[in-house]
Design a protein around this motif. Structure first.
Motif, short mmCIF file in Angstrom:
data_model
loop_
_atom_site.label_atom_id
_atom_site.label_comp_id
_atom_site.label_asym_id
_atom_site.label_seq_id
_atom_site.Cartn_x
_atom_site.Cartn_y
_atom_site.Cartn_z
N LEU A 518 0.82 -1.21 0.00
CA LEU A 518 0.00 0.00 0.00
C LEU A 518 0.85 1.26 0.00
CD1 LEU A 518 -2.88 -0.94 2.49
CD2 LEU A 518 -3.11 -0.42 0.05
N ALA A 519 1.93 1.24 0.76
CA ALA A 519 2.81 2.41 0.82
C ALA A 519 3.48 2.65 -0.54
CB ALA A 519 3.87 2.22 1.90
N ASP A 520 3.89 1.57 -1.22
CA ASP A 520 4.48 1.71 -2.55
C ASP A 520 3.49 2.32 -3.52
OD1 ASP A 520 6.96 0.54 -1.80
OD2 ASP A 520 6.10 -1.46 -2.04
N MET A 521 2.23 1.84 -3.45
CA MET A 521 1.20 2.36 -4.35
C MET A 521 0.92 3.83 -4.06
SD MET A 521 0.35 -0.21 -6.27
CE MET A 521 -1.32 -0.23 -6.89
N GLU A 522 0.89 4.19 -2.79
CA GLU A 522 0.64 5.58 -2.42
C GLU A 522 1.76 6.49 -2.91
OE1 GLU A 522 0.17 5.30 1.77
OE2 GLU A 522 -1.87 4.50 1.67
N ASP A 523 3.01 6.01 -2.81
CA ASP A 523 4.15 6.81 -3.32
C ASP A 523 4.06 6.98 -4.83
OD1 ASP A 523 5.22 7.16 -0.82
OD2 ASP A 523 6.77 5.62 -1.03
N SER A 524 3.73 5.90 -5.53
CA SER A 524 3.61 5.98 -6.98
C SER A 524 2.50 6.96 -7.38
CB SER A 524 3.30 4.59 -7.55
OG SER A 524 3.14 4.63 -8.95
N LEU A 525 1.38 6.91 -6.68
CA LEU A 525 0.26 7.80 -6.98
C LEU A 525 0.63 9.25 -6.68
CD1 LEU A 525 -2.68 8.16 -7.85
CD2 LEU A 525 -3.35 7.73 -5.47
N ARG A 526 1.28 9.47 -5.55
CA ARG A 526 1.66 10.84 -5.18
C ARG A 526 2.59 11.45 -6.23
NH1 ARG A 526 6.15 12.46 -3.04
NH2 ARG A 526 6.76 10.32 -2.48
N LEU A 527 3.58 10.70 -6.67
CA LEU A 527 4.52 11.21 -7.68
C LEU A 527 3.83 11.43 -9.02
CD1 LEU A 527 7.62 8.96 -6.89
CD2 LEU A 527 7.46 11.44 -6.58
N ALA A 528 2.94 10.50 -9.38
CA ALA A 528 2.25 10.63 -10.66
C ALA A 528 1.37 11.88 -10.69
CB ALA A 528 1.41 9.39 -10.94
N GLU A 529 0.65 12.14 -9.59
CA GLU A 529 -0.22 13.31 -9.56
C GLU A 529 0.60 14.60 -9.47
OE1 GLU A 529 -2.95 12.49 -6.35
OE2 GLU A 529 -4.39 11.57 -7.74
N LYS A 530 1.70 14.56 -8.72
CA LYS A 530 2.55 15.75 -8.59
C LYS A 530 3.14 16.15 -9.93
CE LYS A 530 6.77 17.43 -6.33
NZ LYS A 530 7.88 17.09 -5.39
N HIS A 531 3.56 15.17 -10.72
CA HIS A 531 4.21 15.45 -11.99
C HIS A 531 3.26 15.34 -13.18
CE1 HIS A 531 8.30 15.68 -10.31
NE2 HIS A 531 7.90 14.74 -9.47
N GLN A 532 1.94 15.31 -12.87
CA GLN A 532 0.90 15.30 -13.90
C GLN A 532 1.04 14.15 -14.88
OE1 GLN A 532 0.79 19.27 -15.61
NE2 GLN A 532 -0.38 20.05 -13.89
N LYS A 533 1.43 12.99 -14.37
CA LYS A 533 1.47 11.77 -15.16
C LYS A 533 0.11 11.08 -15.01
CE LYS A 533 5.94 12.28 -16.03
NZ LYS A 533 6.47 12.48 -17.39
N HIS A 534 -0.86 11.58 -15.73
CA HIS A 534 -2.24 11.19 -15.50
C HIS A 534 -2.49 9.71 -15.75
CE1 HIS A 534 -3.35 15.66 -16.35
NE2 HIS A 534 -2.94 15.48 -15.12
N GLU A 535 -1.93 9.16 -16.82
CA GLU A 535 -2.19 7.75 -17.10
C GLU A 535 -1.50 6.85 -16.08
OE1 GLU A 535 -2.02 6.24 -20.99
OE2 GLU A 535 -3.02 7.96 -21.89
N ASP A 536 -0.34 7.28 -15.57
CA ASP A 536 0.32 6.50 -14.51
C ASP A 536 -0.52 6.51 -13.24
OD1 ASP A 536 2.94 5.49 -15.49
OD2 ASP A 536 3.29 7.60 -15.92
N ALA A 537 -1.11 7.68 -12.93
CA ALA A 537 -1.99 7.75 -11.76
C ALA A 537 -3.21 6.85 -11.95
CB ALA A 537 -2.43 9.19 -11.53
N ALA A 538 -3.76 6.87 -13.16
CA ALA A 538 -4.92 6.00 -13.45
C ALA A 538 -4.55 4.54 -13.28
CB ALA A 538 -5.42 6.27 -14.87
N ARG A 539 -3.33 4.19 -13.64
CA ARG A 539 -2.88 2.79 -13.51
C ARG A 539 -2.81 2.39 -12.04
NH1 ARG A 539 2.81 0.96 -13.93
NH2 ARG A 539 2.74 -1.30 -13.93
N VAL A 540 -2.40 3.31 -11.17
CA VAL A 540 -2.37 3.01 -9.73
C VAL A 540 -3.78 2.75 -9.22
CG1 VAL A 540 -1.81 3.88 -7.43
CG2 VAL A 540 -0.26 4.36 -9.33
N TYR A 541 -4.71 3.65 -9.54
CA TYR A 541 -6.09 3.46 -9.09
C TYR A 541 -6.63 2.12 -9.57
CZ TYR A 541 -6.67 8.30 -7.46
OH TYR A 541 -6.59 9.49 -6.77
#
Length: 876
Positions: A518-541
């Motif tokens: 869960l912590a790894d997923m949260e880090d990936s999501l946080r970085l994706a949203e911060k850097h506007q990597k929208h499809e990467d964020a969608a992949r986390v969700y």
């Protein structure tokens, strides 16, 4: 008059704050621009006009019409347009500006069949939010030039039907032609037969005809030629020059070509009705057909001379438009200029998200690739393959371009670039459902780079292998290779690698029961949203939602799916949205909300333009819901789901369908098919699927009378472990608090006691699980207490229970008016309730939709039409 009346009615709604989109369509010359101009003249005093135009260039100007509109609107959007910002920054700024305008706005974009990818995205963005804006959005296009594979089709299909109206213009009637012809000697019947009633053909024919001559040209080309033959030589030379310029023309630029007489010649041609001025003063042909007819009379060598002249003029400007340079360099067959400027134009287009246009510029460069040095040629091939793979297609031409790039990079001795292209080639094959080929190419990339020094290419090759392992449920290997990827860039600031690898690692950990993921997923999501990597964020969700549903953590699933759908909807990530909605349907199925699951899954499958992979979760759910609801087409739905699952070659999709066949056998008795799938699952390694899948495999196989190996029964989740010991009542007591009603009902049915059967019957009635309910009834009848099966009254089984998001009847009624664009005051008047009461309803709706604004509510309803009841009860 009819079409004008429609525009006027739509304008009334828009001027009241409830916007509409109008699509004016018809063949070239049918009168689209004339209709729009007439309507604009009627409304230019009461509304602000923002006008954009799409040009017929080899490669369209990225976001050109949007930048024009943003600058007309002024404010922050104009500044962003001047900075050539991407759509994800510019579009919200334009939307924000439109919510705060002091007067209604009419936005017009003409000829959207020529629109670039970014402009099409803008049309979709505004069109889906138009209901809450004081805006009438008008777009025109030639429907005879929009084939089935044209990207405009997808955009038009995504616009909401409630606020989108189509106006298809018809040819002129015989009486209309008679009025236009007046006292000419040409008969209206003759004109109609020659022109087909096309207004442009008619007016050109009439303008070119000598009133004393009864004969007429047989086509618009001849009509234009006839007109050009009667103007001065200098005017004709001017028109034959500017016809080779498909975009708006600045006479100041071409003044030197005509001895400083360009403006005078332009005015003369405007007076003759051949040219016109745009709103910003730029020059254009009165109609594109006239330009093309003029082009057709210009000899090829003369056209090349025009392109050479324009190229020289443009390169003399301080900040020349690069896309126009590429257009004229290609027309001049100037390979050096094309190879120099096309990559720059492609890069500029890609930066603003216009990947189709980037591919177009790079495709132009590839026409001259034989003149390129190997280094440039390799870059052209790989860059075109990347952009075309994003925006156009994934076909043999794209794959062949990657192979060309790999060959050239090998010759140049660049292992890092060879590895990078092998990784991209692997991904292309994965998208095509060719899993074995994808794995082979991924292995090649890893083997090539494994012993090289640290680089982002090496790290991404490792992360790609991690992802493929994860997708095929080889979670231990996925974790190992994900960590290897992170180790490669531990001393580098490589955000892309971290986002990608952490997603793989976190998903793999969770699917092996390690909650550290869960912590790894949260880090990936946080970085994706911060850097506007929208499809990467969608992949986390998406990955996190899949874990939460599969492992029956329904609280996490509810939150993740709600947040993910809201995120995907906000950023118009339609493919990701519907995949995630498919997981929402799976969640409802697991919760025993069978009708909700069926409705949601069916809604996803009815959406056009979704890939096999994005629809697959919904397709699997629909088949399983059909079994549990007793639908007659369950077998057909299962067969369709299996075909699509097998196409992916991924066990995460194949196994659930094979288990569903066992469920169908246990429920309906189709043993011949069940045995085949039972044997396939028995052969699979138990490490390839999570414990919940294996538990269901054991349960349904047992119910179907098939013996499951002892290995498949290891590490059972608690409720299933109780049932392996024939303690069905204890299993039901665990399923109940978990909200797994369907399996709770099955456990109670298998317990067979009087109170258990009665409760099971109640649950089946609530779920509408007809086959299981019939089994419970027969069991009760066999034991002599069928008369006890009198389910407790469901009481006021309210609309909030029937609505997928739990909206009450009052909230559903308010939702209907929100979607139509009404504000709180209008709703209060329509519902005869206080404004405060309506505000409370709206607040509750926003909360249940997990969104922050009415616009986002509208977007969700457009994506999920089942959220809007068809006939809500009217409030009094």
């Amino acid at each position: 008059d009819i079409e004008l009346a429609v525009l006027r009615d739509d304008a009334k709604e828009a001027f009241a704050g409830r916007g509409n989109a109008v699509l004016v369509q018809g063949e070239a010359g049918i009168g689209k621009t004339s209709l729009i101009n007439t309507f604009i003249r009627e409304n230019e005093k009461q509304a602000d006009i923002a006008w954009g135009m799409c040009d017929a260039m080899f490669t369209p100007r990225p976001l050109g019409p949007v930048y024009d509109i943003a600058q007309i609107l002024r404010g922050k959007s104009a500044r962003l347009a001047e900075e050539r910002q991407k759509g994800d920054v510019l579009f919200p700024a334009v939307f924000s500006k439109l919510t705060r305008v002091s007067a209604p706005v009419i936005i017009v974009i003409e000829d959207i069949h020529w629109a670039d990818h970014g402009t099409l995205d803008f049309i979709r963005f505004i069109g889906r939010r138009i209901a809450v804006l004081p805006v009438l959005f008008i777009a025109s296009f030639r429907n005879d030039e929009v084939g089935t594979d044209h990207p405009l089709n997808q955009v038009l299909g995504d616009l909401p039907g409630r606020t989108t109206h189509r106006l298809e213009l018809s040819p002129l009637s015989l009486s209309g032609i008679s009025k236009l012809a007046g006292d000419t000697e040409m008969a209206a019947e003759e004109i109609l037969s020659v022109t087909g009633g096309n207004p442009f053909f008619v007016t050109e024919l009439l303008a070119s005809s000598d009133r004393e001559t009864a004969t007429a040209p047989s086509s618009v080309k001849e009509a234009v030629n006839a007109r050009l033959s009667r103007i001065s030589a200098s005017e004709r030379r001017f028109l034959e020059f500017v016809c080779c310029i498909p975009n708006a023309i600045d006479t100041a630029l071409i003044d030197p070509v005509f001895n400083d007489e360009a403006e005078m010649l332009a005015l003369a041609c405007i007076g003759r009705g051949l040219l016109k001025r745009d709103g910003d003063g730029a020059l254009r042909f009165r109609h594109e057909l006239a330009r093309l007819a003029t082009v057709s009379r210009v000899p090829a060598i003369q056209k090349r001379d025009v392109h050479e002249t324009m190229l020289k003029l443009l390169r003399g400007l301080k900040n020349p438009p690069i896309d126009q340079i590429v257009h004229h360099a290609a027309g001049a067959l100037d390979s050096a200029s094309v190879l120099k400027f096309a990559p720059l134009a492609a890069d500029a287009a890609a930066k603003v998200g216009s990947h189709r246009e980037a591919a177009g510029h790079l495709g132009t460069a590839l026409e001259f690739v034989s003149d390129a040095e190997p280094l440039l040629a390799a870059r052209l091939y790989e860059d075109w393959a990347y952009e075309a793979g994003l925006a156009l297609r994934i076909d043999e031409e794209v794959i062949e371009a990657r192979r060309h790039a790999i060959t050239l990079w090998r010759v140049l001795g660049r292992k890092d670039k060879v590895g990078e292209n092998l990784r991209h080639l692997s991904r292309l094959h994965w998208y095509r459902g060719e899993a074995a080929k994808a794995a082979q190419l991924s292995d090649e990339a890893v083997n090539l780079l494994e012993n090289e020094g640290p680089s982002s290419e090496k790290a991404m090759a490792f992360s790609m292998r991690s992802q493929l392992h994860m997708l095929n449920d080889r979670m231990s290997e996925a974790i190992i290779w994900g960590n290897k990827a992170l180790d490669v860039v531990k001393d580098q600031d490589s955000v892309d690698v971290r986002i990608h690898a952490l997603n793989n690692i976190g998903t793999a950990k969770l699917f092996r029961g390690n909650l550290d993921g869960l912590a790894d997923m949260e880090d990936s999501l946080r970085l994706a949203e911060k850097h506007q990597k929208h499809e990467d964020a969608a992949r986390v969700y998406t990955n996190l939602a899949e874990y939460a549903v599969d492992f029956k953590d329904f609280d996490l699933a509810e939150k993740t799916i709600a947040d993910g759908i809201a995120f995907d909807t906000k950023h118009d990530l339609d493919s990701w949205t519907y995949y995630l909605i498919g997981r929402q349907a799976q969640l409802r199925l697991e919760q025993g909300r069978l009708k909700d699951a069926e409705m949601i899954a069916q809604g996803v499958l009815e959406r056009r333009g979704q890939t096999l992979l994005m629809q697959l979760p919904a397709r699997i759910v629909l088949a399983k819901a059909a079994i549990r609801l007793g639908r007659k087409n369950a077998g057909t739905l299962l067969a369709n789901a299996l075909n699509d699952a097998l196409a992916t070659a991924e066990i995460q999709y194949i196994a659930p369908v094979r288990v569903a066949y066992l469920e169908q056998a246990a429920t309906e008795g189709f043993m011949c098919l069940a045995k085949e799938h039972f044997l396939k699952l028995q052969e699979a390694s138990t490490s390839g699927l999570n414990k919940w899948y294996w538990a269901e495999f054991w349960f349904w196989a047992k119910r179907a009378g098939l013996d499951v190996s002892a290995e498949a029964q290891k590490d059972m989740p608690d409720p299933f472990r109780k049932m392996t010991q024939d303690n069905f009542k204890a299993g039901a007591e665990i399923f109940g608090p978990m909200n797994m009603k369907y399996f709770q009902a099955w456990a109670l049915y298998l317990d067979g006691s009087r109170p258990s059967l009665n409760t099971a019957y109640e649950l089946c009635r609530e779920m509408e699980a007809a086959p299981l309910m019939e089994s419970v009834r027969r069991a009760a009848e066999k034991n002599g207490f069928a008369a006890d099966l009198k389910p407790q009254s469901r009481g006021p089984y309210s609309a909030s229970r029937d609505h997928p998001l739990g909206l009450t009847k009052k909230e559903q009624s308010v939702l209907q008016l929100i979607v139509k664009g009404h504000g709180n005051r209008d709703i209060a008047e329509a519902q005869e309730r206080s404004k405060r009461t309506v505000e409370n309803h709206v607040s509750s709706i926003l909360s249940k939709f997990n969104v922050g604004s009415r616009t986002e509510v509208i977007l969700r309803v457009q994506n999920e039409p089942w959220l809007l009841p068809e006939q809500p009860e009217k409030l009094h």
